[in-house]
Write a protein that holds these residues in place. Sequence first.
Motif, short mmCIF file in Angstrom:
data_model
loop_
_atom_site.label_atom_id
_atom_site.label_comp_id
_atom_site.label_asym_id
_atom_site.label_seq_id
_atom_site.Cartn_x
_atom_site.Cartn_y
_atom_site.Cartn_z
N THR A 96 2.54 -26.26 40.70
CA THR A 96 3.25 -27.11 41.66
C THR A 96 3.76 -26.33 42.86
N GLY A 97 3.94 -25.02 42.68
CA GLY A 97 4.54 -24.22 43.73
C GLY A 97 6.03 -24.50 43.88
N SER A 98 6.59 -25.20 42.90
CA SER A 98 7.99 -25.61 42.97
C SER A 98 8.78 -25.06 41.79
N LEU A 99 9.77 -24.28 42.08
CA LEU A 99 10.67 -23.80 41.04
C LEU A 99 11.48 -24.97 40.48
N GLY A 100 11.72 -25.98 41.31
CA GLY A 100 12.46 -27.16 40.87
C GLY A 100 11.77 -27.89 39.73
N ALA A 101 10.44 -27.97 39.77
CA ALA A 101 9.70 -28.64 38.69
C ALA A 101 9.89 -27.89 37.38
N ALA A 102 9.83 -26.57 37.42
CA ALA A 102 10.03 -25.78 36.21
C ALA A 102 11.47 -25.92 35.71
N ILE A 103 12.42 -25.98 36.62
CA ILE A 103 13.83 -26.15 36.23
C ILE A 103 14.02 -27.50 35.54
N LEU A 104 13.43 -28.56 36.08
CA LEU A 104 13.56 -29.88 35.47
C LEU A 104 12.94 -29.93 34.07
N VAL A 105 11.75 -29.35 33.91
CA VAL A 105 11.10 -29.33 32.59
C VAL A 105 11.94 -28.50 31.62
N HIS A 106 12.44 -27.37 32.07
CA HIS A 106 13.28 -26.51 31.22
C HIS A 106 14.54 -27.27 30.80
N ALA A 107 15.18 -27.97 31.74
CA ALA A 107 16.39 -28.72 31.42
C ALA A 107 16.08 -29.84 30.42
N ALA A 108 14.95 -30.51 30.59
CA ALA A 108 14.55 -31.57 29.66
C ALA A 108 14.31 -30.99 28.27
N TYR A 109 13.63 -29.85 28.22
CA TYR A 109 13.38 -29.17 26.95
C TYR A 109 14.70 -28.82 26.25
N ASN A 110 15.64 -28.23 27.01
CA ASN A 110 16.95 -27.90 26.44
C ASN A 110 17.68 -29.14 25.94
N GLY A 111 17.56 -30.24 26.69
CA GLY A 111 18.19 -31.49 26.29
C GLY A 111 17.63 -32.02 24.98
N ILE A 112 16.32 -31.93 24.82
CA ILE A 112 15.67 -32.37 23.58
C ILE A 112 16.13 -31.51 22.41
N ILE A 113 16.13 -30.19 22.63
CA ILE A 113 16.56 -29.27 21.57
C ILE A 113 18.03 -29.57 21.20
N MET A 114 18.87 -29.76 22.20
CA MET A 114 20.29 -30.06 21.94
C MET A 114 20.43 -31.36 21.14
N ALA A 115 19.66 -32.37 21.50
CA ALA A 115 19.72 -33.64 20.78
C ALA A 115 19.29 -33.46 19.33
N LEU A 116 18.26 -32.66 19.10
CA LEU A 116 17.80 -32.39 17.72
C LEU A 116 18.85 -31.63 16.93
N VAL A 117 19.49 -30.67 17.57
CA VAL A 117 20.53 -29.89 16.88
C VAL A 117 21.71 -30.78 16.52
N LEU A 118 22.11 -31.61 17.45
CA LEU A 118 23.25 -32.49 17.21
C LEU A 118 22.94 -33.58 16.19
N ALA A 119 21.67 -33.93 16.06
CA ALA A 119 21.27 -34.97 15.11
C ALA A 119 21.24 -34.46 13.67
N THR A 120 21.24 -33.15 13.50
CA THR A 120 21.16 -32.61 12.14
C THR A 120 22.52 -32.32 11.56
#
Length: 120
Positions: A96-120
């Motif tokens: 993409t040539g965009s650091l913003g795209a990588a930041i958004l995907v990384h934030a989404a990944y962290n959010g998913i991981i956090m949701a999984l951790v909190l669900a257990t």
Amino acid sequence: MLRVARYIEQVTDTQLLLAELKLEAGQSSDAAQLVAPLAEETFFRGFVFAGLRSRFGFKGAAIAASGLFAVAHIQPITFVPIFMIGFVLAWIYAGTGSLGAAILVHAAYNGIIMALVLAT
């Protein structure tokens, strides 16, 4: 090289701080979902990957940056999955040539991981 070592130390310190900021179940960690992706993508993709890419090409730079990214997370058991997400983030940044795209995907990944951790 000393400058790179200092950056790695700062990122490692950030990871330790985020671990200490672990909140009780039911609460969201804004630091893990917003600050970490911004800092980590700026360093690992914007600085390390981008700096190595012209010399080693996409593959070499992505492997090096992803390896450092995985090591910085200080969890040997998760080295391979974190390495893989680092490689995907390098691919997104390169594509993409965009650091913003990588930041958004990384934030989404962290959010998913956090949701999984909190669900257990």
